[in-house]
Design an enzyme around this catalytic site. Sequence first.
Site, PDB file in Angstrom:
ATOM      1  N   PRO A   1       0.797  -1.230   0.000  1.00  0.00           N
ATOM      2  CG  PRO A   1      -0.109  -1.106   2.135  1.00  0.00           C
ATOM      3  CD  PRO A   1       0.542  -2.066   1.180  1.00  0.00           C
ATOM      4  CG  ASN A   2      -0.225   4.236   1.385  1.00  0.00           C
ATOM      5  OD1 ASN A   2      -1.223   4.761   0.918  1.00  0.00           O
ATOM      6  ND2 ASN A   2      -0.215   3.639   2.566  1.00  0.00           N
TER       7      ASN A   2
ATOM      8  NE  ARG B   1       3.898   6.661   1.594  1.00  0.00           N
ATOM      9  CZ  ARG B   1       4.175   5.439   2.002  1.00  0.00           C
ATOM     10  NH1 ARG B   1       4.701   4.577   1.162  1.00  0.00           N
ATOM     11  NH2 ARG B   1       3.919   5.074   3.227  1.00  0.00           N
TER      12      ARG B   1
ATOM     13  CE1 TYR C   1       8.896   5.151   2.857  1.00  0.00           C
ATOM     14  CE2 TYR C   1       7.274   6.924   2.897  1.00  0.00           C
ATOM     15  CZ  TYR C   1       7.790   5.744   3.424  1.00  0.00           C
ATOM     16  OH  TYR C   1       7.182   5.151   4.512  1.00  0.00           O
TER      17      TYR C   1
ATOM     18  CG  ASN D   1       8.468  -1.946   0.235  1.00  0.00           C
ATOM     19  OD1 ASN D   1       7.910  -2.001   1.332  1.00  0.00           O
ATOM     20  ND2 ASN D   1       9.024  -0.829  -0.227  1.00  0.00           N
TER      21      ASN D   1
ATOM     22  CB  ALA E   1       1.658   0.310   6.528  1.00  0.00           C
TER      23      ALA E   1
ATOM     24  CG  HIS F   1       5.380  -2.048  10.130  1.00  0.00           C
ATOM     25  ND1 HIS F   1       6.696  -2.448  10.178  1.00  0.00           N
ATOM     26  CD2 HIS F   1       5.331  -1.040   9.221  1.00  0.00           C
ATOM     27  CE1 HIS F   1       7.407  -1.705   9.330  1.00  0.00           C
ATOM     28  NE2 HIS F   1       6.606  -0.852   8.743  1.00  0.00           N
TER      29      HIS F   1
ATOM     30  CG  ASP G   1      -0.010 -17.357   8.243  1.00  0.00           C
ATOM     31  OD1 ASP G   1       1.067 -17.504   8.850  1.00  0.00           O
ATOM     32  OD2 ASP G   1      -1.108 -17.332   8.815  1.00  0.00           O
TER      33      ASP G   1
ATOM     34  CD  GLU H   1      10.859  -7.459   5.666  1.00  0.00           C
ATOM     35  OE1 GLU H   1      11.190  -8.538   6.226  1.00  0.00           O
ATOM     36  OE2 GLU H   1      10.296  -6.529   6.271  1.00  0.00           O
TER      37      GLU H   1
ATOM     38  CG  HIS I   1      11.167  -2.162   4.504  1.00  0.00           C
ATOM     39  ND1 HIS I   1       9.804  -2.162   4.365  1.00  0.00           N
ATOM     40  CD2 HIS I   1      11.497  -3.323   5.123  1.00  0.00           C
ATOM     41  CE1 HIS I   1       9.330  -3.272   4.899  1.00  0.00           C
ATOM     42  NE2 HIS I   1      10.334  -3.999   5.359  1.00  0.00           N
ATOM     43  CG  LEU I   2      11.515   2.439  -1.103  1.00  0.00           C
ATOM     44  CD1 LEU I   2      10.137   3.033  -1.314  1.00  0.00           C
ATOM     45  CD2 LEU I   2      12.387   2.651  -2.311  1.00  0.00           C
ATOM     46  CB  SER I   3      12.438   4.549   4.889  1.00  0.00           C
ATOM     47  OG  SER I   3      11.476   3.642   5.398  1.00  0.00           O
TER      48      SER I   3
ATOM     49  NE  ARG J   1      10.069   6.182   8.359  1.00  0.00           N
ATOM     50  CZ  ARG J   1       9.063   5.921   7.513  1.00  0.00           C
ATOM     51  NH1 ARG J   1       9.176   4.925   6.649  1.00  0.00           N
ATOM     52  NH2 ARG J   1       7.970   6.649   7.533  1.00  0.00           N
TER      53      ARG J   1
ATOM     54  NE  ARG K   1       6.842   4.515   9.881  1.00  0.00           N
ATOM     55  CZ  ARG K   1       5.741   4.560   9.136  1.00  0.00           C
ATOM     56  NH1 ARG K   1       5.455   3.581   8.300  1.00  0.00           N
ATOM     57  NH2 ARG K   1       4.921   5.597   9.205  1.00  0.00           N
TER      58      ARG K   1
HETATM   59  C1  DQA Z   1       8.225   1.127   3.738  1.00  0.00           C
HETATM   60  C2  DQA Z   1       8.331   1.344   5.252  1.00  0.00           C
HETATM   61  C3  DQA Z   1       6.986   1.139   5.929  1.00  0.00           C
HETATM   62  O1  DQA Z   1       7.099   1.386   7.329  1.00  0.00           O
HETATM   63  C4  DQA Z   1       5.968   2.105   5.367  1.00  0.00           C
HETATM   64  O2  DQA Z   1       4.702   1.872   5.942  1.00  0.00           O
HETATM   65  C5  DQA Z   1       5.890   2.078   3.886  1.00  0.00           C
HETATM   66  C6  DQA Z   1       7.126   1.978   3.121  1.00  0.00           C
HETATM   67  C7  DQA Z   1       9.535   1.481   3.014  1.00  0.00           C
HETATM   68  O3  DQA Z   1       9.688   1.067   1.870  1.00  0.00           O
HETATM   69  O4  DQA Z   1      10.384   2.191   3.573  1.00  0.00           O
HETATM   70  O5  DQA Z   1       4.821   2.207   3.300  1.00  0.00           O
HETATM   71  O6  DQA Z   1       7.945  -0.249   3.494  1.00  0.00           O
END
Ligand code: DQA
Length: 155
Positions: free
Chosen positions: A19-20, A27, A32, A83, A86, A89, A96, A107, A109-111, A116, A120
């Site tokens: 998501p997002n 964003r 990011y 990725n 959210a 978390h 599963d 796995e 994550h950009l950040s 943070r 997270r």
């Molecule tokens: C994220 C980190 C997550 O905590 C956050 O909710 C995201 C992006 C990242 O790529 O840094 O949506 O997965």
Amino acid sequence: MMRISEPMGNHTVLIVNGPNLNLLGTRQPEVYGRETLADIESLCRAHGAALGLSVDFVQSNHEGVLIDHIHGARGRCAGLIVNAGAYTHTSIALLDALLSVDLPVVEVHLSNIHRRDEFRHHSFIAKAARGMICGFGGHGYRLALDALVNIIGET
Ligand code: DQA
């Protein structure tokens, strides 16, 4: 650099974005960056091709759709890069799903999620992953492809 040779069977990698992440570029750019998801997709396709991998790249804002994508990788793909945004978390259902498909998972994550908010710091899906790359922006996807090609090459 490891490269998968052509006759080795299945070398499709599924890259799943949660998501997002469709809003990347606009964003919270201070967190990011300015790269869009389309930029990251092009990077992955180009780097995947250089490694001898073909890349399927998907994004959804819906947990069940992400789960369906993960199920669809079973028997079709050689590995997954995830990725989960959210849902990382919150989602035992995604954990599963990843455990069910019996494929190597990296796995991403950009950040740097550990720099943070406290909420997270924990990833439910980490238990299904061979490893996690975080904090390097879109370059992390490239690193994940490098990690995955080594894992696939070993098997
Ligand atoms: C994220 C980190 C997550 O905590 C956050 O909710 C995201 C992006 C990242 O790529 O840094 O949506 O997965």
